[in-house]
Every structure is written in structure tokens, then in C-alpha cells.
Design a protein around this motif. Structure first.
Motif, short mmCIF file in Angstrom:
data_model
loop_
_atom_site.label_atom_id
_atom_site.label_comp_id
_atom_site.label_asym_id
_atom_site.label_seq_id
_atom_site.Cartn_x
_atom_site.Cartn_y
_atom_site.Cartn_z
N ALA A 399 0.83 -1.21 0.00
CA ALA A 399 0.00 0.00 0.00
C ALA A 399 0.87 1.26 0.00
O ALA A 399 0.53 2.25 -0.66
CB ALA A 399 -0.93 -0.01 1.21
N CYS A 400 1.98 1.23 0.72
CA CYS A 400 2.90 2.37 0.73
C CYS A 400 3.41 2.68 -0.68
O CYS A 400 3.43 3.83 -1.11
CB CYS A 400 4.09 2.09 1.65
SG CYS A 400 3.76 2.52 3.38
N TYR A 402 2.02 1.84 -3.46
CA TYR A 402 0.89 2.25 -4.30
C TYR A 402 0.56 3.72 -4.10
O TYR A 402 0.44 4.48 -5.06
CB TYR A 402 -0.31 1.36 -3.97
CG TYR A 402 -1.55 1.66 -4.78
CD1 TYR A 402 -1.74 1.07 -6.04
CD2 TYR A 402 -2.53 2.50 -4.30
CE1 TYR A 402 -2.87 1.34 -6.78
CE2 TYR A 402 -3.68 2.78 -5.04
CZ TYR A 402 -3.84 2.19 -6.28
OH TYR A 402 -4.96 2.47 -7.01
N TYR A 403 0.42 4.14 -2.84
CA TYR A 403 0.04 5.52 -2.56
C TYR A 403 1.19 6.49 -2.83
O TYR A 403 0.97 7.64 -3.17
CB TYR A 403 -0.43 5.65 -1.11
CG TYR A 403 -1.76 4.99 -0.85
CD1 TYR A 403 -2.88 5.30 -1.61
CD2 TYR A 403 -1.90 4.04 0.15
CE1 TYR A 403 -4.10 4.69 -1.38
CE2 TYR A 403 -3.12 3.42 0.39
CZ TYR A 403 -4.21 3.75 -0.38
OH TYR A 403 -5.41 3.15 -0.16
N GLN A 404 2.44 6.03 -2.67
CA GLN A 404 3.58 6.91 -2.89
C GLN A 404 3.65 7.34 -4.36
O GLN A 404 3.97 8.48 -4.68
CB GLN A 404 4.87 6.19 -2.51
CG GLN A 404 6.10 7.10 -2.50
CD GLN A 404 6.10 8.05 -1.31
OE1 GLN A 404 6.08 7.62 -0.17
NE2 GLN A 404 6.11 9.35 -1.56
N ARG A 405 3.32 6.40 -5.27
CA ARG A 405 3.35 6.73 -6.69
C ARG A 405 2.30 7.76 -7.06
O ARG A 405 2.44 8.50 -8.03
CB ARG A 405 3.15 5.46 -7.53
CG ARG A 405 4.32 4.52 -7.54
CD ARG A 405 4.22 3.54 -8.70
NE ARG A 405 3.00 2.74 -8.66
CZ ARG A 405 2.89 1.54 -8.10
NH1 ARG A 405 3.96 1.02 -7.50
NH2 ARG A 405 1.76 0.88 -8.12
N ARG A 406 1.21 7.80 -6.33
CA ARG A 406 0.11 8.70 -6.65
C ARG A 406 0.07 9.94 -5.77
O ARG A 406 -0.83 10.76 -5.89
CB ARG A 406 -1.22 7.93 -6.52
CG ARG A 406 -1.40 6.94 -7.63
CD ARG A 406 -2.32 5.81 -7.25
NE ARG A 406 -2.50 4.89 -8.36
CZ ARG A 406 -1.61 3.98 -8.71
NH1 ARG A 406 -0.48 3.87 -8.03
NH2 ARG A 406 -1.83 3.17 -9.73
N SER A 407 1.03 10.04 -4.87
CA SER A 407 1.04 11.16 -3.94
C SER A 407 1.70 12.38 -4.57
O SER A 407 2.68 12.26 -5.30
CB SER A 407 1.79 10.77 -2.66
OG SER A 407 1.90 11.88 -1.80
N LEU A 413 6.35 8.17 2.34
CA LEU A 413 5.28 7.53 3.10
C LEU A 413 5.79 6.23 3.68
O LEU A 413 6.36 5.39 2.98
CB LEU A 413 4.09 7.25 2.17
CG LEU A 413 2.83 6.66 2.83
CD1 LEU A 413 2.26 7.63 3.85
CD2 LEU A 413 1.79 6.35 1.76
N LEU A 418 1.19 5.23 7.60
CA LEU A 418 -0.02 4.68 7.00
C LEU A 418 -0.93 4.09 8.07
O LEU A 418 -2.16 4.21 8.01
CB LEU A 418 0.36 3.61 5.98
CG LEU A 418 -0.69 3.24 4.93
CD1 LEU A 418 -1.02 4.46 4.09
CD2 LEU A 418 -0.18 2.12 4.04
N THR A 423 -6.15 7.59 7.53
CA THR A 423 -6.78 8.08 6.29
C THR A 423 -7.03 6.93 5.32
O THR A 423 -8.09 6.84 4.71
CB THR A 423 -5.87 9.13 5.63
OG1 THR A 423 -5.57 10.13 6.59
CG2 THR A 423 -6.55 9.74 4.42
N PHE A 424 -6.04 6.06 5.17
CA PHE A 424 -6.12 4.98 4.20
C PHE A 424 -6.65 3.72 4.88
O PHE A 424 -5.95 3.09 5.66
CB PHE A 424 -4.74 4.71 3.60
CG PHE A 424 -4.10 5.92 2.99
CD1 PHE A 424 -4.56 6.42 1.78
CD2 PHE A 424 -3.07 6.58 3.64
CE1 PHE A 424 -3.96 7.54 1.22
CE2 PHE A 424 -2.48 7.70 3.08
CZ PHE A 424 -2.93 8.18 1.87
#
Length: 784
Positions: A399-400, A402-407, A413, A418, A423-424
Motif C-alpha cells: 500500500a505504501c 501504491y500511494y507513494q506513486r500517486r502522492s 510515506l 499509514l 486516512t487509508f
């Protein structure tokens, strides 16, 4: 994890002396326990005036004769203590004490009697041989011995390859102990430390070895009579089967690899030992722990804290199931061998500890210290309401990423952020669902929240795929060699399918490259299955892949990402598979791909794959990388150019056919593609008219070429182009040439008549107006 004392050493025979020997912290010691855990052997390498010695201590105060041996330099020193299984009595063992000059004492312990010397044997055949390392591999003893040169004053630096690796069977029977015939495994070699697993023997260069021979490891496979040369950090692996004893020479073994090995850096080894899985555990001076598998591959496991290791700092390693236990500077690390995850870190209060065998409790670690024996239990808790730590950690780490690429934030992160941020919620939900799914077959299913249950029903198919994939991976690891290939095909198909359904990032693309390189045939079949490629009733190739899969196939990474470690985009990987296994399908595949592109993106769109490099050019790039060029490759190039239907590609194909002098196909291509556009028609006709002016090869096809003449070309245009392309003659022109290859007016007459007789473009424009009888046009009706 809790420390629990299981013995204060009072239950050992001479326990007070064992405690006293352990308290001498300044003296190096080696502690070994018997397979049943009832005996502890302590090898003490003391400094004068105290003699070095080996002492055996029995647990539960078993009475009987003790085992204690000491020696005084320059007497031969003790080299190894080996516990060997006895085939006479099940679950029994004998102890082999190997000395430096090759003498081997075989001891056996009998209850109420004590230690008994069964027999003394001579391991080495030469009187001047010196054993430097020994291990047991099954029923065989394997050792490395030094064979000094015959000359008393020989230069030892010139005799670096004076060592020899030998093997000999040690048979323990009712009639006594017998040594089998000695076998030379490797001769004229440098000094090696030998370490054995049940099926393999690792040869690790000694610390004093020359730099040229300390750049690689050797792995001996006794059943196959095969040696594997591996330089793990450089990714070099080479295997060689020894068909005769003459091939067991060290220099002959390396003959084909010397050039490559000379460029590698020396191995960085601080500590080495065997794992219970059969691999070789290595600790580098930088504190990196890795494992070398019997096939020569290396896998990083964990990095110890504290920076570089000093030369004399001891590092103890031992594996318990999938857990790697490591003790360094009073700190115990428990690491999962498979994932490299730190399970537990414990600061020990004991100054010095040694690992012992723990037969009764396989899920615990036993440590011997000055104050007694302690046990650490790392079994899973019975209460399964809490998700498995490894599973949860994997979910959050993914998840880290995944979200890092879209942050949009530049801050990194972490898993802690997390978890604490709140939030997630997706990682928490997914971890709970996975944990619930994994346990429901083994234990009563726990109830999930309503929202979780709905999501579980939605992702049930994906969960089944995930579980079947993990099960298949386990089967591959445990399967015999005869079944590995079939499992690998299935595994590759599932892996390719999984990646095509996920984000095609740099890591996934690199992974696909390795899969296609390692399992080309299985990857080809997996690609056909994922794209649903097959021929219809008319023999045409069709694909029923989803738009999402097509987007992954056409994904083209940035230029800086391509080329790293030879990484190739997925479209090029698939084209290479077509060329290797089904070359006739490649043009049809490129055409299918172009059809999808034209329906999904506008022509020459910057966002689409055609906005960068056309697909036919990418396929031609794969064809150009072939090592050998053949006539079939010329034909493939033509097909790829023509299937694109692009004007430039069609003209390039036409020029290639002209170069190959395939005039029949030149005319066929001209007739077919002139219908695509007036501009392409004009370019094709001008090209062929130029060829017609230079030679007479196209004369048989003139009745098919002249109808292709564009309407806007006039007779003067045609004559001008013909004169421009007439071949230059070295001689003065004559009215009538004896050579029959010159252009004549008679050949041009049908074309010129055709052009002159047809109406001009301007006439056609005005003819419509002249044919209208109403002039001027009627007045439109007025509105009242």
C-alpha cells in the motif's frame, strides 16, 4: 517472545566445570550439541600454559566414562567433531573426532557405561598430509587436506595449489567401523573450508587464499559428479560434469572460466555456516546476511545493525525452520528467511551464548550461557483474532508503494504513517480479509464486519487466484525434478496473467523480462492465453483480449527506464516470442494491435503508443536484433512494413522489393496499395516510372502499370520524369542500338495515348457546370 530458563547446568555431569569453562570469556570456544540434545561438547582453544582440549558433558547426570582429550603443540590439533547417524540402531549416532594428521577416533555413548572408543582409523593415505577442514555428507566424510611438496626447501608461494579435497565412506556396523576407499574430488587446489548439506558440499575459500582464487565458490554435487562454479555477487554460475578422474584437476575445472572470473571482486565473507534448508549462509564484513542456494544463486536476507564487522567479532548463525537466529554483540536477531522480515530483536543480558539443538521443541531456540540453558519460543499464538504479522506487513508495504506513486507530496510515506494516519482504510480492510480467508479452512471462520463481508464477496475470485498461486509456488519448491517443468509452465501463466492485470510499472516490467528470459516457451503460451490468440475459420488471427490488457501490452516506458539491465517493453517481448515460436503470426499480431490503437486513440495522438514510435517500427527493431539474418527475415520485414499500411512503410517495402528484383510482387503491391490514397498512388507510380526508364524488367507488366497513372499527370510531366531517370551511357547515343534494353517511344506510346485522350482535371471541373441547362438559376420564391 519471552526468555525462559530450562537448565542451570546442575543436571549435567560435571556441571560446575562446564560453567567454569564457559566463564573463561577470553578464550575462543566451539560448542556443539549431539543430535538428541543430551550431550554438549566444548572445544577450548586455550593459550599456554593451559592446554587446548575437548570435553563432553552429559545431561541428566548420566553416569559412565567421560570423554576428554587434550593436546600440546606441536602435537596435531583437533580439526573437527562430527556426529554421524548409525544405521545399526535407529535414532542412534556416533561421534567422529578428526585430528590434523588424519587420525580419526570413532566414539559411541552407551547408557550406564559412558563413552567408548569404537575404533581409530587413518583418514589420509599420505603420512605427510595435513587435514585443514572436514565435514560429513550423508555416510561420507569429506575433507580438505594439504599435501606439502617433496622438497624440504620448496618455495611455498609457488606451491599454492598444494591442497586436495577428498571423500571417504565411513560405515558403522555390528562388526565395527570401516572406512571405504578414498576418492579424490578435487586435486591441485587452493585451501578450502568444506561445509556439507544432505545433498551438496560447499567449498568456501580460506581466509589465507590467494586473491585470484577467492573470487568464487565451488559446489560439489556427489550424485551427479558435477561441480558448480559461482560468483554470487557478480551473477556468474557455471556447472561442469566430471566424466573421469582426470577432469578433477582444479586448473582444468576453471579452464573455460578464467577470463570472466579474473574480472570479479574477491568474495566478502566474514562468517559462513549451513542452513537447515541446504543453503550456505554468508555474513559479509558489512553485516549483510545472504544465502547461496545449491544451484549457485544468491539471495539477500537481512542487514545486521551496527555497520562493518571487526575481524575478530564473532557472529553466530543457526536456522530453526524458516527462522534465522543470529547473535551479534549480545543482540539476538530473529529473521524470517523467506521474506527477510525482522521477527524479533532481543538484547541479551548474557555476555556470551552458544546455540544448541532443540529436538523436543522445534518452534523454540535454545541458548547455552554461563548461567544455564535458556529457551526462546517463537510459536504462533493460539488466539488468531490478530492478523498474521507477516501478512499485514506485506499488505501495508504494498500500500505504501501504491500511494507513494500517486502522492503529490515529496515526503516519503512509511508503514507507520499509514497505520497511524487513519486516512487509508484499504490496507486495513485488505489485511483483515486476507487473514480471514487464510484461516477459514484451518480454523472456524471468524465473523467480519458487514462492509468487509461485502468486499470479501466482491474479491473472492481474486482471493482464490492468490491462494492457488501461493499453493503452486509451494509445489514448485517441493516437487521432484521430473514435475518441476509442468509446474513452472502453470506458474508462469499465472504470473503473466497477474502482472497484465496490475500496474505496468518498472518493477513489474523488469520481472516480466526475467520471466520471458528464464521460461521462454511457458511465457509464450501464457501470452497466447492472456491475449486469447487463435485462428478463425478463415485462417485469420483473432484476439479477444480486454482493452485493459491491450493497454498493458502497448505500454511504452520512458526512455531512461528502457535499457536498464537490458529491460525491454512488453510489446517487444511478445514480438520476440512470436519470432521464436510462431513467426508467421507476427504481422497479423501487429495489424491487430494497430486496429486496437486506431479504435482507442486518434491518429498520431501524443497520448497513444503511435504518437511516439509506430508499432511496425518497434516490431522491426525486434527483428533487427536477431543475431543471424536470413531470407525469411527479409520476407518478415516486408510483411511488417505492408501490414502497417502507412505510406512511408509501403514505399519502403516497395523499394525493398525492387532491390530484391521481385517484379511480380512489386506490381501486386502497387495495385493493392494505390487504392489507399491519391497521394500514395502518385508516389508509387512515380517510383515505378523511374524504374521503367532505367531498365526493361517491368516491360511484361506495363498493361497493369499504366492504369495506375494519376489523373493530374500530363504527357509533359511523364516525359520530363522519364528523361530525368534515363541511364547515363558512356558512349555517344546512336539512333539504333544493337542492345535491346533501351527505352523506345513505342513502349511509352500506350501511356501517352491514355493520358492525352482522357479529359483533364479542369475539364471535369467545368463539365458539371456546362451540363446544367438552367442558367441563370431560378429566383427563389418570396416570402409573403
Amino acid at each position: 517472545m519471552k526468555l525462559r530458563q530450562v537448565s542451570d547446568l546442575s543436571d549435567f555431569s560435571r556441571g560446575h566445570w562446564l560453567r567454569e569453562l564457559l566463564c573463561r570469556g577470553e578464550e575462543p570456544k566451539l560448542v556443539q550439541s549431539s543430535p538428541d540434545g543430551q550431550h554438549v561438547l566444548l572445544l577450548q582453544k586455550s593459550r599456554p600454559p593451559i592446554l587446548p582440549r575437548v570435553v563432553a558433558f552429559q545431561r541428566h547426570s548420566i553416569a559412565g566414562a567421560d570423554l576428554e582429550r587434550s593436546w600440546e603443540p606441536p602435537q596435531p590439533a583437533l580439526v573437527g567433531l562430527l556426529f554421524l547417524q548409525s544405521p545399526v540402531v535407529p535414532d542412534s549416532w556416533v561421534l567422529a573426532v578428526v585430528w590434523e594428521h588424519g587420525r580419526t577416533e570413532v566414539w559411541h555413548f552407551v547408557v550406564a557405561v559412558g563413552w567408548q572408543l569404537l575404533q581409530t582409523l587413518e583418514l589420509c593415505q599420505g603420512a605427510r598430509a595435513r587435514v585443514v577442514s572436514v565435514c560429513s555428507q550423508g555416510a561420507n566424510l569429506v575433507w580438505c587436506e594439504e599435501r606439502p611438496p617433496l622438497g624440504a626447501h620448496s618455495d611455498m608461494s609457488k606451491c599454492a595449489f598444494r591442497f586436495c579435497v577428498c571423500a571417504r565412506a565411513l560405515e558403522v556396523g555390528e562388526q565395527g567401523v570401516r572406512l571405504g576407499a578414498a576418492r579424490i574430488v578435487l586435486h591441485n587446489s587452493p585451501e578450502y573450508q568444506v561445509l556439507a548439506s544432505p545433498q551438496h558440499v560447499f567449498l568456501v575459500p580460506a581466509a589465507a587464499s590467494f586473491a585470484t582464487t577467492s573470487k568464487f565458490l565451488l559446489i560439489w554435487h556427489p550424485e551427479k559428479a558435477e561441480f558448480t562454479i559461482t560468483a554470487p555477487s557478480a551473477g556468474f554460475i557455471h556447472s561442469k560434469v566430471l566424466h573421469s578422474s582426470s577432469e578433477s584437476d582444479f586448473k582444468k575445472l576453471l579452464l573455460g572460466s578464467v577470463g570472466l572470473l579474473s574480472g570479479f571482486a574477491p568474495l566478502d565473507i566474514h562468517t559462513s555456516t549451513m542452513s537447515n534448508s541446504g543453503g550456505l549462509l554468508l555474513v559479509s564484513t558489512k553485516g549483510s546476511v545472504s544465502i547461496v542456494e545449491p544451484d549457485g544463486t544468491q539471495r539477500h536476507i537481512f542487514d545486521l545493525e551496527g555497520g562493518p564487522l571487526a575481524q575478530g567479532s564473532p557472529v553466530q548463525l543457526k536456522t530453526f525452520g524458516n527462522i534465522l537466529a543470529c547473535v551479534l554483540a549480545g543482540v539476538l536477531y530473529l529473521v524470517d528467511q523467506n521474506s527477510g522480515r525482522l521477527v524479533e530483536k532481543e538484547v541479551l543480558s548474557m555476555k556470551e551464548v552458544h546455540f544448541l539443538e532443540s529436538q523436543d521443541e522445534e518452534d523454540s531456540i535454545q541458548l547455552l550461557s554461563q548461567s544455564g540453558i535458556y529457551s526462546f519460543s517463537f510459536s504462533k499464538p493460539e488466539d488468531s483474532s490478530r492478523p498474521e504479522p507477516c501478512l499485514v506487513e506485506m499488505v501495508f508495504e504494498e500500500a505504501c508503494r501504491y500511494y507513494q506513486r500517486r502522492s503529490l507530496s515529496s515526503s516519503k510515506l512509511t508503514v507507520e504513517k499509514l497505520k497511524k494516519g487513519g486516512t487509508f482504510q484499504a490496507p486495513v480492510v485488505l489485511a483483515a480479509i486476507l487473514q480471514h480467508s487464510l484461516h477459514q479452512k484451518q480454523k472456524p471462520a471468524r465473523s467480519l464486519e458487514d462492509t468487509y463481508a461485502k468486499l470479501l464477496s466482491t474479491v473472492s475470485l481474486e482471493l482464490q487466484s492468490y491462494m492457488s498461486l501461493e499453493l503452486l509456488k509451494t509445489c514448485v519448491v517441493c516437487a521432484p525434478e521430473s514435475e518441476v517443468e509442468s509446474y513452472c509452465k502453470e506458474l508462469v501463466e499465472q504470473e503473466v496473467s497477474r502482472i497484465l492485470q496490475s500496474d505496468m510499472d518498472k518493477d513489474n516490467l523488469a520481472y516480466l523480462n526475467s520471466v520471458f528470459a528464464s521460461f521462454p516457451k511457458a511465457a509464450w503460451k501464457a501470452t497466447r492465453s492472456c491475449l486469447q490468440l487463435q485462428q478463425n475459420g478463415d485462417g485469420l488471427l483473432v484476439a479477444r483480449a480486454t482493452p485493459e490488457v491491450w493497454k498493458k501490452v502497448l505500454c511504452q516506458p520512458q526512455l531512461e527506464e528502457v535499457g536498464q539491465n537490458g529491460m525491454v517493453p512488453l510489446f517487444e517481448l511478445i514480438c520476440a516470442s512470436f519470432l521464436r515460436f510462431k513467426p508467421k503470426w507476427l504481422p497479423s499480431f501487429v495489424e491487430l494491435t494497430q486496429q486496437y490503437v486506431s479504435s482507442s486513440w486518434s491518429y498520431s495522438s501524443k497520448e497513444g503508443p503511435e504518437g511516439r514510435v509506430p508499432l511496425y517500427k518497434r516490431a522491426l527493431g525486434v527483428l533487427a536484433r536477431k543475431s543471424k539474418h536470413s531470407e525469411a527475415d527479409d520476407e518478415m520485414e516486408l510483411e511488417l512494413l505492408l501490414c502497417s499500411k502507412r505510406p512511408k512503410a509501403v514505399l519502403q517495402a516497395l523499394h525493398l522489393l525492387i532491390h530484391l528484383k521481385q517484379w511480380q510482387r512489386v506490381v501486386e503491391v502497387a495495385e493493392k496499395f494505390s487504392k489507399l490514397s491519391p497521394l500514395l498512388n502518385k508516389e508509387i507510380f512515380i517510383t515505378l516510372l523511374a524504374e521503367f526508364a532505367q531498365h526493361r524488367e517491368l516491360d511484361p507488366y506495363l498493361d497493369r502499370l499504366w492504369p495506375l497513372c494519376p489523373a493530374e499527370l500530363t504527357a509533359s510531366n511523364i516525359l520530363t520524369m522519364v528523361l530525368q531517370h534515363l541511364p547515363h551511357s558512356q558512349e555517344d547515343p546512336v539512333p539504333f542500338s544493337s542492345e535491346g534494353n533501351q527505352l523506345t517511344v513505342g513502349l511509352l506510346k500506350p501511356l501517352l495515348q491514355r493520358v492525352v485522350q482522357r479529359p483533364s482535371v479542369q475539364d471535369e471541373m467545368y463539365s458539371d457546370a456546362l451540363q446544367n441547362t438552367t442558367f441563370p438559376p431560378p429566383t427563389p420564391p418570396r416570402e409573403h
